[in-house]
Design an enzyme around this catalytic site. Structure first.
Site, short mmCIF file in Angstrom:
data_model
loop_
_atom_site.label_atom_id
_atom_site.label_comp_id
_atom_site.label_asym_id
_atom_site.label_seq_id
_atom_site.Cartn_x
_atom_site.Cartn_y
_atom_site.Cartn_z
N GLU A 149 0.85 -1.18 0.00
CA GLU A 149 0.00 0.00 0.00
C GLU A 149 0.89 1.25 0.00
O GLU A 149 1.85 1.30 0.76
CB GLU A 149 -0.91 0.03 1.23
N GLY A 198 5.26 0.96 11.08
CA GLY A 198 3.89 0.78 11.54
C GLY A 198 3.40 -0.63 11.32
O GLY A 198 4.07 -1.60 11.70
N ALA A 199 2.23 -0.75 10.72
CA ALA A 199 1.62 -2.06 10.49
C ALA A 199 0.76 -1.97 9.24
O ALA A 199 0.35 -0.88 8.85
CB ALA A 199 0.76 -2.44 11.69
N MET A 200 0.54 -3.11 8.59
CA MET A 200 -0.20 -3.11 7.32
C MET A 200 -1.19 -4.27 7.30
O MET A 200 -0.83 -5.42 7.56
CB MET A 200 0.80 -3.21 6.16
N GLU A 201 -2.45 -3.94 6.91
CA GLU A 201 -3.59 -4.82 7.08
C GLU A 201 -3.80 -5.86 5.99
O GLU A 201 -4.94 -6.25 5.73
CB GLU A 201 -4.86 -3.97 7.17
N ASN A 202 -2.74 -6.37 5.34
CA ASN A 202 -2.92 -7.39 4.29
C ASN A 202 -3.93 -8.43 4.75
O ASN A 202 -3.87 -8.92 5.88
CB ASN A 202 -1.58 -8.06 4.02
N HIS A 247 -6.72 -1.77 15.18
CA HIS A 247 -6.81 -0.95 13.96
C HIS A 247 -6.65 -1.85 12.72
O HIS A 247 -7.50 -1.84 11.82
CB HIS A 247 -5.71 0.12 14.01
N GLU A 248 -5.58 -2.63 12.69
CA GLU A 248 -5.33 -3.45 11.50
C GLU A 248 -6.41 -4.50 11.30
O GLU A 248 -6.78 -4.83 10.16
CB GLU A 248 -3.95 -4.13 11.59
N GLU A 274 -9.20 4.34 6.66
CA GLU A 274 -8.38 4.74 7.81
C GLU A 274 -9.18 5.36 8.95
O GLU A 274 -8.89 5.10 10.11
CB GLU A 274 -7.26 5.67 7.36
ZN LIG Z 1 -4.83 1.81 8.75
#
Ligand SMILES: [Zn+2]
Length: 881
Positions: free
Chosen positions: A158, A291-295, A326-327, A349
């Site tokens: 992303e 951070g983090a990523m919501e795959n 959040h993710e 978001e």
């Molecule tokens: Zn997010």
């Protein structure tokens, strides 16, 4: 997605107002008309992708078959590709040519014959590059639990970087099924969106093939691999939860694993649609991105916000839980239902942020999470109070703008606050019904804001679009001014006036108006909502004149309130009796009105002085933060000593009642408050606090069990600030000997921000040295710029001289944001034209608009500084007289 380096670095910034008074509502999602840069006459339905990464040479080889649907006769097929070279291409077995263009990030395939409408098979063989930071498929070196150097690989796609690993239709509306396989060292484990379907070993390598994914957007594909180990569990609804970490750290994922189960079960129930993939992996990547990523089904996290070791703090526990929440919310908001185009990134978001806060608060009631989130709301309001702010929904045309749409203040925090206000206004049950309807209507597809308004309107019977479009389509937020009148029997009637709140103090040239659900409560009564839709609304009954009045009851609305003098006096008198949420709202508003030059600092200080024995953490954090701002702005000015003495006197009684040592029955926020108050008094030069911190540090040097990790943070912070060379060297020795990254970062950060310029310089040199392990490269800018506090000119000169090393882990997306945060952070460290030249040299081409915004924030920062110093000096001479 969440970014921490960025959030920590961003001071206050915003995008330009381009004369938008109200945005034209967009239509519901329609694939054919939704914005995009790729033609819609060829649509991918299913990809089969095989990749062979070569991390040693930062290269990759790939082959891919795409089932495409041709919708009208064509000879050309356009898709996204970046840094890829093609060696073979065919359609239905007939050779074709591909011409990639890295400038547009698109490739054009010319087929051997005209493709007729219907399904076709596109085959491509290609080679590409691996990256060294979190953009595309990247190589991540790290120091392992065995003390040795290792390498793993992971992806970050992303917004628009899947095209760096495989050719694809890299826009959110082109959903497809992905079947991924990867050939890697046989000793490695590989994780993706779906469970492993097969694994074939060929000597030193193995090919892992994953089950076909859900139908989803390209930016949600994930591949992580290396010497990884996992722990797992199954939840009540049958979903398998896994936490993956580098070998030796997997047990530190126990906390995250338990959270994962708890949160997913709660979300399955809330949304009324069970999480679709059969498993959910949480993958701890040592570094790579901050951070983090919501795959979908395979969320990646920077390991510092997923793993909790023995030296973890309460703050880390809170951060891990809320980032997971959040993710995981994105698994619905974003993955199951995806925004139609980046204009509606807020649908991803803002919702993930709001849902996370809601869940974190529900599951951890003692954390008082909504009060904590008031800090984020204030950050959003301070950015949104600049004339250059932008709406939640902004039009995006290219890749750079898609990256910049991830604005933490507006897209995340303002969006979250707007949704909380909307939930409260519609009622939580009605709101949930609307969300469920939206999910049902749009699942495995895309949506625009209008799709959401349709569902919420159906659930509530209200015209939600009419209320909401002004909030997402207009920059800024209103100041609601309250004027009360009392009749002979003491009944109060109020008139409300709304106007955009601008921190510079000017009045809004555009005369923007919002539909504001104003929550009004008198005395200890419950609140009732009045919808204010015009600039002025009169005749609203509001209890009795001798009772305090709350016009943003519960601190739920995204607006500020200015009370008339009489009502403010009544509220100040009764301040100690008000609910904490309302105290917080009034402190926030009175402080912002002071900054804007709309009231006297004395009215704010009167509220702060009326806190009495209330130990509410957020309210005191607000006070300590505001006094800290004044203290910094007063430095090197004649009024500094008087103000600092005043600030210490105001806060010291709170410290006296809290003491240094945690009590067994302290609620978690009280532990946080104690550390903040001690830290602030230390910062303000309180001799008793500094002496005690030094004493405790000496005891800690002799016996490392004398301070808990939370206590270490506050003691090290004070000792580091006032360090001499011997103390500095002692902390440095601890840093080098630290057993894990959490501990190491705590010591390394304590080496930054010393008052002594010689030590500040040494600290910055250490931050960019090879001592800092590769997985901590994202922390380097934060470390270096900790020195802005006491040594702004030095930190500026150092950043300028060593920018390349300081920002080496930053991706293109992070660099765009530098244009926004650097100028205000260094506004009084160097001449503004020098700052502008430096920023321009750092950021990618095409960032001019962002630089202008950053410079505008810097000028504002200087304006507010002189305003607040004047106010503080006047208040101090008043308090002395
Ligand atoms: Zn997010």
């Amino acid at each position: 997605m969440q970014f921490f380096a960025r959030a920590a670095l961003v001071a206050a910034f915003a995008l330009p107002l381009t004369g938008i008074a109200s945005a034209a509502p967009e239509p519901p999602f329609n694939f054919d008309t939704t914005y995009g840069n790729l033609p819609k006459d060829v649509v991918p339905r299913a990809y089969t992708i095989s990749v062979t990464p070569d991390p040693d040479h930062l290269a990759l080889k790939g082959s891919e078959t795409v089932r495409i649907e041709v919708r009208k006769p064509t000879k050309t097929v356009v898709f996204n590709a970046l840094n890829l070279t093609f060696s073979r291409a065919s359609v239905d077995g007939v050779p074709a040519t591909v011409v990639p263009d890295d400038k547009t990030q698109r490739a054009t395939l010319t087929a051997g014959k005209i493709l007729q409408p219907g399904m076709h098979s596109l085959a491509l063989t290609y080679a590409g590059k691996m990256e060294t930071s979190g953009q595309g498929l990247f190589r991540q070196p790290y120091l392992g639990a065995d003390g040795k150097q290792h390498v793993m690989i992971s992806t970050q796609f992303e917004s628009t970087d899947a095209r760096r690993m495989f050719p694809c239709w890299d826009e959110p509306a082109f959903r497809a099924v992905y079947t991924l396989s990867a050939t890697l060292p046989a000793a490695w484990s590989a994780v993706s969106n779906m469970p492993v379907a097969s694994r074939v070993v060929h000597g030193a390598t193995a090919t892992t093939t994953f089950q076909p994914s859900e139908k989803m957007a390209s930016y949600l594909v994930v591949l992580s691999a290396g010497d990884l180990k996992s722990i797992s569990d199954v939840d009540a609804n049958g979903t398998r939860h896994e936490v993956w970490a580098t070998n030796g750290y997997e047990e530190e994922g126990r906390y995250a694993l338990a959270n994962s189960k708890q949160i997913l079960e709660a979300y399955d129930a809330y949304f009324g649609i069970k999480f679709p993939p059969p498993k959910l992996s949480s993958i701890a990547v040592p570094g790579g991105f901050s951070g983090a990523m919501e795959n979908w089904g395979g969320i990646t996290y920077n390991d510092q916000i997923l793993l909790l070791g023995k030296s973890g703090t309460l703050g880390q526990k809170e951060e891990i839980y809320s980032v997971q929440a959040h993710e995981m919310a994105h698994q619905w908001f974003g993955d199951l239902v995806t925004m139609s185009w980046w204009d509606d990134l807020w649908l991803n978001e803002s919702f993930a942020s709001w849902m996370s806060a809601r869940q974190t608060n529900l599951a951890n009631p003692t954390w008082l999470w909504w009060q904590d989130q008031d800090g984020d709301k204030e950050g959003a309001m301070s950015a949104d109070a600049e004339i250059t702010s932008h709406p939640i929904q902004t039009h995006v045309t290219d890749e750079l703008q898609a990256e910049a749409a991830f604005d933490p203040a507006i897209t995340y925090s303002k969006g979250q606050a707007f949704l909380r206000m909307t939930e409260a206004y519609l009622g939580p049950d009605t709101f949930r019904s609307g969300i469920r309807l939206y999910m049902q209507n749009r699942k495995f597809s895309n949506a625009t804001a209008t799709d959401l308004w349709i569902a919420l309107s159906k659930a509530s019977g209200k015209d939600v679009a009419a209320y909401a479009n002004g909030w997402i389509g207009q920059a800024g937020f209103p100041l609601v001014s309250v004027t009360a009148t009392c009749d002979a029997t003491g009944n109060r009637t109020i008139a409300l006036h709304q106007e955009r709140f601008l921190i510079s103090g000017i009045s809004d040239p555009a005369k923007t108006v919002w539909n504001i659900p104003v929550g009004i409560a008198s005395g200890s009564g419950a609140s009732t909502y009045t919808m204010v839709s015009a600039p002025d609304q009169t005749g609203i009954p509001a209890g009795s004149c001798n009772e305090p009045l709350r016009a943003n009851a519960g601190d739920i609305g995204f607006y500020r309130v200015a009370y008339d003098a009489q009502t403010l006096a009544t509220n100040t008198k009764a301040f100690g009796t008000l609910p904490d949420d309302d105290k917080i709202a009034m402190l926030d508003d009175q402080w912002a009105l002071t900054l804007a030059g709309k009231t006297d600092l004395k009215t704010y200080l009167a509220l702060a002085n009326a806190m009495g024995s209330d130990h509410d953490t957020r309210a005191w954090t607000q006070i300590v933060g505001s006094l800290g701002t004044i203290e910094r702005d007063e430095r090197n000015k004649p009024g500094h000593a008087a103000f600092t003495a005043y600030a210490r006197t105001l806060v010291h009684p709170l410290f006296d009642s809290l003491g240094w040592d945690a009590k067994p029955d302290d609620a978690p926020p009280v532990r946080t408050l104690r550390n903040r108050v001690i830290g602030a008094l230390g910062q303000w030069g309180d001799p008793g606090i500094i002496a005690e911190a030094k004493k405790r540090f000496a005891a800690f040097v002799a016996d490392r069990s004398t301070l808990t990790p939370d206590e270490q943070n506050v003691v090290l912070g004070i000792v580091g600030t006032y360090a001499d060379q011997a103390t500095f060297d002692q902390i440095h020795a601890f840093a080098k000997a630290a057993k894990n990254q959490t501990e190491a970062e705590r010591y390394y950060f304590a080496l930054e921000g010393a008052k002594d310029p010689t030590l500040a310089e040494q600290g910055m040199e250490i931050a960019i040295s090879s001592e800092i392990p590769p997985q901590a490269a994202n922390s380097v800018p934060g470390m270096v710029f900790s020195n802005v506090d006491w040594n702004p000119s030095l930190a500026y000169a150092f950043g300028k001289a060593h920018g390349k090393q300081v920002f080496k882990a930053f991706t293109g997306m992070d660099m765009v944001f530098l244009a926004l945060f650097v100028p205000p952070a260094f506004a009084d460290a160097a001449p503004l034209d020098d700052v502008q030249a430096w920023v321009t040299s750092l950021v990618p081409p095409g960032s001019d608009a962002y630089i202008q915004r950053g410079m505008s924030s810097a000028k504002l920062r200087l304006q507010l500084k002189s305003r607040i110093v004047e106010q503080a000096d006047s208040a101090m001479s008043f308090s002395r007289s």
